[in-house]
Design an enzyme around this catalytic site. Sequence first.
Site, mmCIF file in Angstrom:
data_model
loop_
_atom_site.group_PDB
_atom_site.id
_atom_site.type_symbol
_atom_site.label_atom_id
_atom_site.label_comp_id
_atom_site.label_asym_id
_atom_site.label_seq_id
_atom_site.Cartn_x
_atom_site.Cartn_y
_atom_site.Cartn_z
ATOM 1 N N ASN A 1 -14.491 15.761 -37.164
ATOM 2 C CA ASN A 1 -15.134 14.078 -36.886
ATOM 3 C C ASN A 1 -15.781 14.237 -38.216
ATOM 4 O O ASN A 1 -15.157 14.898 -38.253
ATOM 5 C CB ASN A 1 -16.511 14.546 -35.854
ATOM 6 N N ASP B 1 -17.127 20.038 -29.444
ATOM 7 C CA ASP B 1 -17.376 19.743 -27.602
ATOM 8 C C ASP B 1 -15.848 20.980 -27.522
ATOM 9 O O ASP B 1 -15.452 21.619 -26.768
ATOM 10 C CB ASP B 1 -17.944 18.996 -26.641
ATOM 11 N N LYS C 1 3.750 24.856 -37.119
ATOM 12 C CA LYS C 1 3.520 23.186 -37.236
ATOM 13 C C LYS C 1 4.798 23.136 -36.351
ATOM 14 O O LYS C 1 5.133 23.463 -36.064
ATOM 15 C CB LYS C 1 4.391 22.234 -38.239
ATOM 16 N N PRO D 1 -18.314 27.364 -27.602
ATOM 17 C CA PRO D 1 -19.585 27.592 -27.238
ATOM 18 C C PRO D 1 -20.955 26.544 -27.733
ATOM 19 O O PRO D 1 -20.565 26.118 -28.817
ATOM 20 C CB PRO D 1 -19.739 28.512 -27.359
ATOM 21 N N ASP D 2 -21.959 26.602 -26.612
ATOM 22 C CA ASP D 2 -22.771 25.491 -26.744
ATOM 23 C C ASP D 2 -24.026 26.284 -27.891
ATOM 24 O O ASP D 2 -24.682 26.904 -27.583
ATOM 25 C CB ASP D 2 -23.270 24.644 -25.793
ATOM 26 N N ILE D 3 -23.567 26.330 -29.075
ATOM 27 C CA ILE D 3 -24.436 27.004 -30.270
ATOM 28 C C ILE D 3 -25.982 27.298 -30.304
ATOM 29 O O ILE D 3 -26.617 27.681 -29.799
ATOM 30 C CB ILE D 3 -23.875 26.898 -31.791
ATOM 31 N N PHE E 1 -29.504 17.384 -32.391
ATOM 32 C CA PHE E 1 -29.684 16.021 -32.623
ATOM 33 C C PHE E 1 -28.963 15.725 -31.538
ATOM 34 O O PHE E 1 -27.905 16.496 -31.038
ATOM 35 C CB PHE E 1 -29.234 16.607 -34.183
ATOM 36 N N LYS F 1 -31.852 15.524 -22.997
ATOM 37 C CA LYS F 1 -30.361 17.277 -24.292
ATOM 38 C C LYS F 1 -32.415 18.040 -24.713
ATOM 39 O O LYS F 1 -31.839 19.653 -24.419
ATOM 40 C CB LYS F 1 -30.242 16.884 -25.195
#
Length: 418
Positions: A214, A282, A292, A312-314, A331, A345
Amino acid sequence: MSQPLQGERILLGVCGGIAAYKAAELVRRLREAGAQVQVVMTAAAGHFVGAATFQALSGRPVRDSLWDANAEAAMGHIELARWATRVVVAPASADAIARIAHGHADDLLATLCLVATAPLAIVPAMNHRMWLHPATQANVATLKSRGALAIGPDVGAQACGEFGPGRMCEPDAIVAALVAAHAVAGGDPLAGQRVLVSAGPTYEDLDPVRYLGNRSSGKMGFAIAAAAAELGAQVTLVAGPVHLPTPAGVHRIDVRSARQMHAAVLGALPQDIYIGAAAVADFMPARVAEHKIKKPTVSSDSGLTVELVRTPDILAEVAAHPQRPLRVVGFAAETAALADSARDKLRRKRVDAIAANRVGVTGSGFDADDNALDVYWRQTDGSETMAALGPTSKAVLARELLQLLLDRVPAAPTQDTP
Ligand code: CTP
């Protein structure tokens, strides 16, 4: 607009040097940050920038001579020195540094430096050979030993065509350092605290050459780590793949994927504060191809389907951890329904605060140097509240976010509200 330098009366000495043009932008930034600014130019500075520029930007007549009877009648130089809460010399030439270090009083700026009891900051700007010369280094050391703050210089291409240390720091960095000094004047608010920050993107590999990533630049997280260190904290920065310099005094752990970031963050506990500024993927590919991935050899219109699984959602894991930090901050970067999703959230991940990037602010966003944040948190009585920070530089914003956490966000673990 936030004003972290509210109450500061800055005597800004501008010396002769090509970097003097940056001092004009510095005046603007200092005023935006809430400071009053009185510009004092040396004779040489006038060769580079006109007094009218500084007068317009500072809203005050520029002072440039010990012998200006009218100006002295309005406010004598002794009064002017007493007026200042801070003396900043930017750009500080090698000559000015030498004369201030040796206590000269043959022009207005040097005299003011000798009279003022306010803290001094110098922002050196000169050719790299002049900067590295033992005479300059000794003069800077002398000033530092008397408590002066030296901001910079930066390393880079110089106006003379050479390369090295000697470039004047950018106005934003100077303001951030002065904001730090301003805050520290009231003590080191994070002294003795451990602060863990995650920053940057994560890259989730598809095969040995491709990944899902991203556009996070990491600048906000790095600014938070830098600000926390300046406020006296012991800082660990878990950084995704970014090319940013490690802030001074910060312990940095480089990672690539969400899984690696997860391991590094949980491995760094216990901490007093966790700030999850990273843009963690995510989803990651269910499998990483060993070689490749090739297109089918026979031409065909068929696409490629990649199976993704959750990472995993840290943030949520840190918030639910037995060694949960006293303050856990997440954030939010959304393009729509910012307030609703930030509040959601806050509850869902059981964090103490969510800093939501305010969308639609000019100059803010992923790779920008400026940003604006809406910070949501729950007060001790359980009610939710919000504070708007910025728009301002990420460096100033980072400091304000930390100050807000310390001053207003309750330190107790969040109570879940169903
Ligand atoms: N985060 C995390 N681990 C993940 C994903 C996100 O720690 N696997 C953290 C980020 O560091 C950030 C916060 O969660 O502090 C918000 O990330 P975001 O992706 O915007 O939120 P999600 O919870 O994934 O929200 P959504 O349901 O909108 O996808």
